[in-house]
Design an enzyme around this catalytic site. Sequence first.
Site, PDB file in Angstrom:
ATOM      1  N   GLU A 148      23.702  41.340 -21.169  1.00 33.38           N
ATOM      2  CA  GLU A 148      24.352  40.636 -22.264  1.00 33.38           C
ATOM      3  C   GLU A 148      23.344  39.641 -22.806  1.00 33.38           C
ATOM      4  O   GLU A 148      22.809  38.821 -22.064  1.00 33.38           O
ATOM      5  CB  GLU A 148      25.539  39.847 -21.712  1.00 33.38           C
ATOM      6  CG  GLU A 148      26.874  40.319 -22.181  1.00 33.38           C
ATOM      7  CD  GLU A 148      27.964  39.419 -21.644  1.00 33.38           C
ATOM      8  OE1 GLU A 148      27.874  38.191 -21.833  1.00 33.38           O
ATOM      9  OE2 GLU A 148      28.878  39.953 -21.014  1.00 33.38           O
TER      10      GLU A 148
ATOM     11  N   TYR B 288      36.749  42.215 -21.435  1.00 35.76           N
ATOM     12  CA  TYR B 288      36.129  41.098 -20.722  1.00 35.76           C
ATOM     13  C   TYR B 288      37.241  40.151 -20.273  1.00 35.76           C
ATOM     14  O   TYR B 288      37.884  39.518 -21.102  1.00 35.76           O
ATOM     15  CB  TYR B 288      35.157  40.396 -21.670  1.00 35.76           C
ATOM     16  CG  TYR B 288      34.230  39.374 -21.045  1.00 35.76           C
ATOM     17  CD1 TYR B 288      34.685  38.419 -20.144  1.00 35.76           C
ATOM     18  CD2 TYR B 288      32.886  39.338 -21.388  1.00 35.76           C
ATOM     19  CE1 TYR B 288      33.831  37.478 -19.597  1.00 35.76           C
ATOM     20  CE2 TYR B 288      32.011  38.394 -20.853  1.00 35.76           C
ATOM     21  CZ  TYR B 288      32.504  37.475 -19.958  1.00 35.76           C
ATOM     22  OH  TYR B 288      31.655  36.538 -19.421  1.00 35.76           O
TER      23      TYR B 288
ATOM     24  N   ASP C 227      31.225  27.365 -24.469  1.00 32.45           N
ATOM     25  CA  ASP C 227      30.262  27.349 -23.367  1.00 32.45           C
ATOM     26  C   ASP C 227      30.177  26.004 -22.686  1.00 32.45           C
ATOM     27  O   ASP C 227      30.294  24.953 -23.311  1.00 32.45           O
ATOM     28  CB  ASP C 227      28.878  27.749 -23.886  1.00 32.45           C
ATOM     29  CG  ASP C 227      28.791  29.251 -24.117  1.00 32.45           C
ATOM     30  OD1 ASP C 227      28.944  29.998 -23.138  1.00 32.45           O
ATOM     31  OD2 ASP C 227      28.609  29.666 -25.279  1.00 32.45           O
TER      32      ASP C 227
END
Lengths: 392, 251
Positions: free
Chosen positions: B36, B161, B47
């Site tokens: 990735e 995911y 994040d």
Amino acid sequence: MKFGEFGGQFVPEVLIPPLKELEKAYNELKDDEEFKSELDYYLRNYAGRPTPLYFAKNLTEKLGGAKIYLKREDLLHSGAHKINNTIGQALLAKKMGKNRLIAETGAGQHGVATAIAGALLGLKVEVYMGAEDVERQKMNVFRMKLLGAEVIPVHSGSKTLKDAINEALRDWVATFEYTHYLIGSVVGPHPYPTMVRDFQSVIGRETKRQILEIEGALPDVIVACVGGGSNAIGIFHPFIEDRSVRLIGVEAAGKGIETGKHSASLCAGEKGVLHGMLSYFLQDEDGQIATTHSIAAGLDYPGVGPEHAWLKESGRAEYVAVTDDQALKAFVELSKTEGILPALESAHALAYAMEIAKEMSKDEIVVVNLSGRGDKDLGIVMEALTCSASRL
Amino acid sequence: MFRKPALITFITAGDPNVKATLDFMLTLDKYSDVIELGIPFSDPMADGKAIQKANVRALKAGTRVRDVFNLVREFREYSDTPVVLMTYYNPVYRRGVERFVAEAKENGANAMIVVDLPLEEAGEYLNVCEKYDMGTVFLAAPNTPDDRLRMIDEASSAFVYLISLYGTTGAREKLSQLAFDLLKRAKRICSKPLAVGFGVSKAEHVRELVKAGADGVVVGSAIVDIIGKYGEDAIDPLEEKLKELRSGLIF
Ligand SMILES: Cc1ncc(COP(=O)(O)O)c(C=O)c1O
């Protein structure tokens, strides 16, 4: 719900359920009589609504053009319009059973208004603030602490407002079960732009009633400054169907649009997606968000609320930009002619209003949304004026 | 798109510079089934600290979107290992969704993850990905209800995911029970391969997840942390970490 193509919910999947929960709660409560009367009670007895619509006689005479009216949001408790929204959302959070509020703040105005609402309603408050802003705005940091809030400095990215929003979103992703994210302007994912607009629309509803009472006519022009756009949408919204009323939003041209040191997202930005919404942003060709500048911390944001993007695109509202220097001049002018120190943000709106009022006829009416008071800006103004003492 | 169980490893393109990233990718390739590659963004709001800092380093080094595409093209000279581009939506939107996907495909990317693009906003993106045969990966979280999980499974042509926790990316000491609950639910509902990520940082985590039925396990921050610490000299410590993680696939 979108504004044309603008708005939306561009958020990580984990935030979709909390946003749905918020939308549902808001839709149920907004027309609930008990909620409305509770909100109205606090706005009246605690925040100081309705605010006056003041005819600025001295300024009008000096300029010799249109009649200038000032919507005195600066007289509200906390000194700015932000409290209309924070009390509304804090009440909503409480009804939703969330006992913790988080907020972002740039200069600290929204942080202070959130801390006040938290103290009033017994909710824990944590405010994210860019580390640079914490340094620049020590007084507001102290104010928030006195009001019982915790201030969390944000060291990531450009260490300013947009990074504080990122950090608040990061917090919310982990804590939404017991936390309400109290966004401070008409930005963010749906339902925030609509909800914050509804809470701020009290400004425009009062203005309409007041101007009809005083003048028996609608204004010809309404001018407001635009950071995220909440005070502007608040005064514009009740007039959107009144096509004869020109609506003008004033962005921060900073040191001049051509210098790149500004925060005029509608005047100089491109369409993009950030903080959950499709709107206009200052960015480069790769979509990296730009750093911004304005002497008014509350306007120093690289984006703008999606409804403004739509009002611009549809042509219903116009957007212009005013430089730091022009805003400073207007700040001084209003202080001297009317005895009112406007917030530097509001001084942007005033500067443009003065410009156009001169060219208008004496029976025309211009309303300026005086979104906040200038006391918070004295340090910055003092510094700017001693650099060019001639302006006094 | 991958052999199961798969080790999926993440790094940010351009951290600390584009040339080093190619070397890192070749190292990852020895131990990973999927790579990735993160496109650096100014405002990575999903994040945690580790990847935020990686984004800052990559942008400071002047990394452009075009460089990331070139990187994939160069990597393709050495390897056929699937590359998934991980990005925020604004770089895609700004370039034009069609142009972005077409260029990514042309340069050898196999699939894309757009962190802040939920299904409701993904209409055009899905059409374009189908047109260019670009694999799609959507994320699901512990609070994603069953009916949405079903829709996410349908929209994800490469894999789904699964986010293991409530929070941002970042290495954690322990896996949350939320990860196992979500995996169990997803196995009942989804038809596509299931990869679990966020917080996974050790061989032991990899092992537990694979045992619980994960088809793939994603490790990001634990790897990015090493690059943050060693910069261009990260190859040896990276190999060591990758070996450890890989050992989690065997039991
Ligand atoms: C007095 C005042 N006016 C205007 C603004 C800009 O925000 P908005 O555009 O949402 O009204 C701020 C923000 O802090 C403010 O404090």
